[in-house]
Motif scaffolding. Structure first.
Motif, PDB file in Angstrom:
ATOM      1  N   THR A 159       0.844  -1.188   0.000  1.00 36.56           N
ATOM      2  CA  THR A 159       0.000   0.000   0.000  1.00 36.56           C
ATOM      3  C   THR A 159       0.887   1.247   0.000  1.00 36.56           C
ATOM      4  OG1 THR A 159      -0.064   0.196   2.408  1.00 36.56           O
ATOM      5  CG2 THR A 159      -1.725  -1.240   1.356  1.00 36.56           C
ATOM      6  N   PRO A 160       0.314   2.411  -0.342  1.00 38.49           N
ATOM      7  CA  PRO A 160       1.102   3.643  -0.273  1.00 38.49           C
ATOM      8  C   PRO A 160       1.731   3.867   1.103  1.00 38.49           C
ATOM      9  CG  PRO A 160      -0.898   4.029  -1.510  1.00 38.49           C
ATOM     10  CD  PRO A 160      -1.011   2.643  -0.956  1.00 38.49           C
ATOM     11  N   ARG A 161       0.976   3.619   2.164  1.00 42.08           N
ATOM     12  CA  ARG A 161       1.514   3.790   3.510  1.00 42.08           C
ATOM     13  C   ARG A 161       2.698   2.857   3.744  1.00 42.08           C
ATOM     14  NH1 ARG A 161       0.949   1.487   8.620  1.00 42.08           N
ATOM     15  NH2 ARG A 161       1.106   2.985  10.360  1.00 42.08           N
ATOM     16  N   GLU A 162       2.577   1.630   3.301  1.00 50.26           N
ATOM     17  CA  GLU A 162       3.662   0.669   3.474  1.00 50.26           C
ATOM     18  C   GLU A 162       4.881   1.071   2.657  1.00 50.26           C
ATOM     19  OE1 GLU A 162       0.932  -3.345   4.308  1.00 50.26           O
ATOM     20  OE2 GLU A 162       1.537  -2.797   2.272  1.00 50.26           O
ATOM     21  N   ASN A 164      10.419   2.891   2.852  1.00 50.28           N
ATOM     22  CA  ASN A 164      11.490   3.813   2.472  1.00 50.28           C
ATOM     23  C   ASN A 164      12.188   4.374   3.705  1.00 50.28           C
ATOM     24  OD1 ASN A 164      11.798   4.848  -0.577  1.00 50.28           O
ATOM     25  ND2 ASN A 164       9.710   4.118  -0.292  1.00 50.28           N
ATOM     26  N   ILE A 165      11.400   4.819   4.679  1.00 48.29           N
ATOM     27  CA  ILE A 165      11.978   5.417   5.875  1.00 48.29           C
ATOM     28  C   ILE A 165      12.794   4.395   6.665  1.00 48.29           C
ATOM     29  CG2 ILE A 165      11.409   6.438   8.118  1.00 48.29           C
ATOM     30  CD1 ILE A 165       8.967   7.710   6.779  1.00 48.29           C
ATOM     31  N   ASP A 166      12.290   3.182   6.737  1.00 51.13           N
ATOM     32  CA  ASP A 166      12.934   2.147   7.547  1.00 51.13           C
ATOM     33  C   ASP A 166      13.962   1.320   6.788  1.00 51.13           C
ATOM     34  OD1 ASP A 166      11.405   2.913   9.739  1.00 51.13           O
ATOM     35  OD2 ASP A 166       9.771   1.537   9.253  1.00 51.13           O
ATOM     36  N   HIS A 167      14.254   1.712   5.527  1.00 48.55           N
ATOM     37  CA  HIS A 167      15.274   1.029   4.717  1.00 48.55           C
ATOM     38  C   HIS A 167      14.979  -0.467   4.563  1.00 48.55           C
ATOM     39  CE1 HIS A 167      17.735   4.694   4.967  1.00 48.55           C
ATOM     40  NE2 HIS A 167      17.443   4.702   6.252  1.00 48.55           N
ATOM     41  N   GLU A 168      13.729  -0.754   4.184  1.00 53.74           N
ATOM     42  CA  GLU A 168      13.298  -2.150   4.059  1.00 53.74           C
ATOM     43  C   GLU A 168      13.132  -2.577   2.600  1.00 53.74           C
ATOM     44  OE1 GLU A 168       9.800  -2.309   6.486  1.00 53.74           O
ATOM     45  OE2 GLU A 168      10.942  -2.431   8.360  1.00 53.74           O
ATOM     46  N   ASP A 169      13.931  -1.993   1.729  1.00 59.64           N
ATOM     47  CA  ASP A 169      13.990  -2.406   0.327  1.00 59.64           C
ATOM     48  C   ASP A 169      12.620  -2.352  -0.359  1.00 59.64           C
ATOM     49  OD1 ASP A 169      15.247  -3.229  -2.004  1.00 59.64           O
ATOM     50  OD2 ASP A 169      14.991  -5.365  -1.553  1.00 59.64           O
ATOM     51  N   PRO A 229       9.745  -1.473  -3.264  1.00 59.77           N
ATOM     52  CA  PRO A 229       9.823  -1.628  -4.721  1.00 59.77           C
ATOM     53  C   PRO A 229      10.017  -0.318  -5.464  1.00 59.77           C
ATOM     54  CG  PRO A 229       7.557  -1.855  -3.963  1.00 59.77           C
ATOM     55  CD  PRO A 229       8.415  -1.825  -2.740  1.00 59.77           C
ATOM     56  N   ARG A 230       9.749   0.800  -4.815  1.00 55.68           N
ATOM     57  CA  ARG A 230       9.917   2.110  -5.451  1.00 55.68           C
ATOM     58  C   ARG A 230      10.019   3.180  -4.372  1.00 55.68           C
ATOM     59  NH1 ARG A 230       5.329   4.992  -4.808  1.00 55.68           N
ATOM     60  NH2 ARG A 230       3.308   3.904  -4.636  1.00 55.68           N
ATOM     61  N   PRO A 231      10.459   4.396  -4.745  1.00 55.86           N
ATOM     62  CA  PRO A 231      10.434   5.506  -3.783  1.00 55.86           C
ATOM     63  C   PRO A 231       9.002   5.911  -3.454  1.00 55.86           C
ATOM     64  CG  PRO A 231      11.858   6.001  -5.669  1.00 55.86           C
ATOM     65  CD  PRO A 231      11.065   4.790  -6.026  1.00 55.86           C
ATOM     66  N   GLY A 232       8.823   6.528  -2.303  1.00 54.41           N
ATOM     67  CA  GLY A 232       7.541   7.144  -1.996  1.00 54.41           C
ATOM     68  C   GLY A 232       7.363   8.386  -2.847  1.00 54.41           C
ATOM     69  N   MET A 233       6.134   8.698  -3.231  1.00 53.07           N
ATOM     70  CA  MET A 233       5.882   9.838  -4.119  1.00 53.07           C
ATOM     71  C   MET A 233       4.715  10.668  -3.593  1.00 53.07           C
ATOM     72  SD  MET A 233       6.293   8.055  -7.867  1.00 53.07           S
ATOM     73  CE  MET A 233       7.615   6.888  -8.189  1.00 53.07           C
ATOM     74  N   THR A 234       4.801  11.969  -3.821  1.00 56.34           N
ATOM     75  CA  THR A 234       3.732  12.874  -3.398  1.00 56.34           C
ATOM     76  C   THR A 234       3.431  13.879  -4.502  1.00 56.34           C
ATOM     77  OG1 THR A 234       5.345  14.306  -2.295  1.00 56.34           O
ATOM     78  CG2 THR A 234       4.219  12.673  -0.929  1.00 56.34           C
ATOM     79  N   PHE A 235       3.136  13.382  -5.685  1.00 56.54           N
ATOM     80  CA  PHE A 235       2.826  14.259  -6.809  1.00 56.54           C
ATOM     81  C   PHE A 235       1.373  14.720  -6.751  1.00 56.54           C
ATOM     82  CE2 PHE A 235       6.410  11.816  -8.711  1.00 56.54           C
ATOM     83  CZ  PHE A 235       7.241  12.893  -8.949  1.00 56.54           C
TER      84      PHE A 235
END
Length: 251
Positions: free
Chosen positions: A2-5, A10-15, A17-23
């Motif tokens: 999910t977006p939250r996950e 990203n924050i917790d460096h858990e590999d 699948p993509r960067p978080g985005m806020t477009f």
């Protein structure tokens, strides 16, 4: 995920699948961002004198801008012109639970996004305006004890904001603190540790007690205190000037 996950990974460096985005628009946005509501005790004032527009803020400062010019302008008359007035300083009321009703309503709706509470500036961001920037920087050398008392008062306001965001169900808070110029800090790393680090650590600890992540926006070149900011508990940096950093060193 999910977006939250995605954001948390990203924050917790858990590999992730993509960067978080806020477009904006119809593009990917992993976050639901909500601000704090306005005060019932404060009515903004704004007036024009010739080519200049004046207005006040909730802290009591008077600002000035060119009509049709910059959006914000600069402080014209700070609320705290004399340290003898410090004890009488009226702080904005962020303990009023009604200011968080819209945030609580938004965050209580079903969503798989990361719920981010935008809580305004931070200690340096507000305190420097209360004295006016050039005076404030001299205060760091001339009136250290008075300045620490002022910081404690400003921190009390942000403590109330953190509790409000936590009780509203936020996953994280966004704070804003422009600490540097294009080439370096506005004050020495030693001064950051003397005047700010303890309050940063205490306030961020409260946010973490709610399970919230802390995002720090900061313009300027802040390399000299990034380790201190991490040590204080900052979970994620949002730098609007990445080009002023040595990116491999930053990574």
């Amino acid at each position: 995920m999910t977006p939250r996950e995605i954001i948390l990974a990203n924050i917790d460096h858990e590999d992730p699948p993509r960067p978080g985005m806020t477009f904006s628009g119809n593009r990917i946005n992993d976050m639901l961002g909500v601000g704090i509501g306005s005060s019932k005790k404060y009515t903004p004032k704004r007036w024009i004198e010739g080519k200049r527009e004046f207005y006040d803020d909730e802290w009591g400062n008077i600002w000035v801008r060119m009509v049709g010019g910059s959006v914000k302008g600069e402080v014209y008359q700070p609320v705290l012109t004399d340290w003898s007035d410090l004890d009488a300083l009226n702080l904005p009321d962020y303990e009023d639970t009604s200011r968080y009703e819209n945030m609580q309503k938004a965050f209580s709706q079903p969503t798989d996004k990361f719920k981010l509470a935008h809580i305004g500036g931070w200690i340096f961001d507000n305190a420097r305006y209360l004295r006016k920037m050039e005076v404030y920087l001299m205060d760091m050398g001339l009136y250290p004890e008075e300045l620490k008392r002022l910081h404690a008062m400003v921190a009390k306001v942000y403590e109330a904001k953190i509790h409000g965001a936590g009780n509203a169900g936020a996953d994280g808070i966004m704070i804003g603190e422009d600490l540097g110029t294009q080439t370096g800090l506005l004050f020495s790393p030693a001064m950051f540790r003397e005047f700010f680090k303890a309050e940063y650590t205490r306030l961020i600890g409260i946010a973490h007690d709610y399970g919230m992540k802390v995002f720090l926006h900061s313009c300027g070149q802040n390399s000299e205190i990034i380790d201190d900011l991490i040590d204080a508990g900052v979970d994620c940096f949002q730098f609007d000037q990445p080009a002023v950093y040595d990116m491999p060193a930053l990574a």
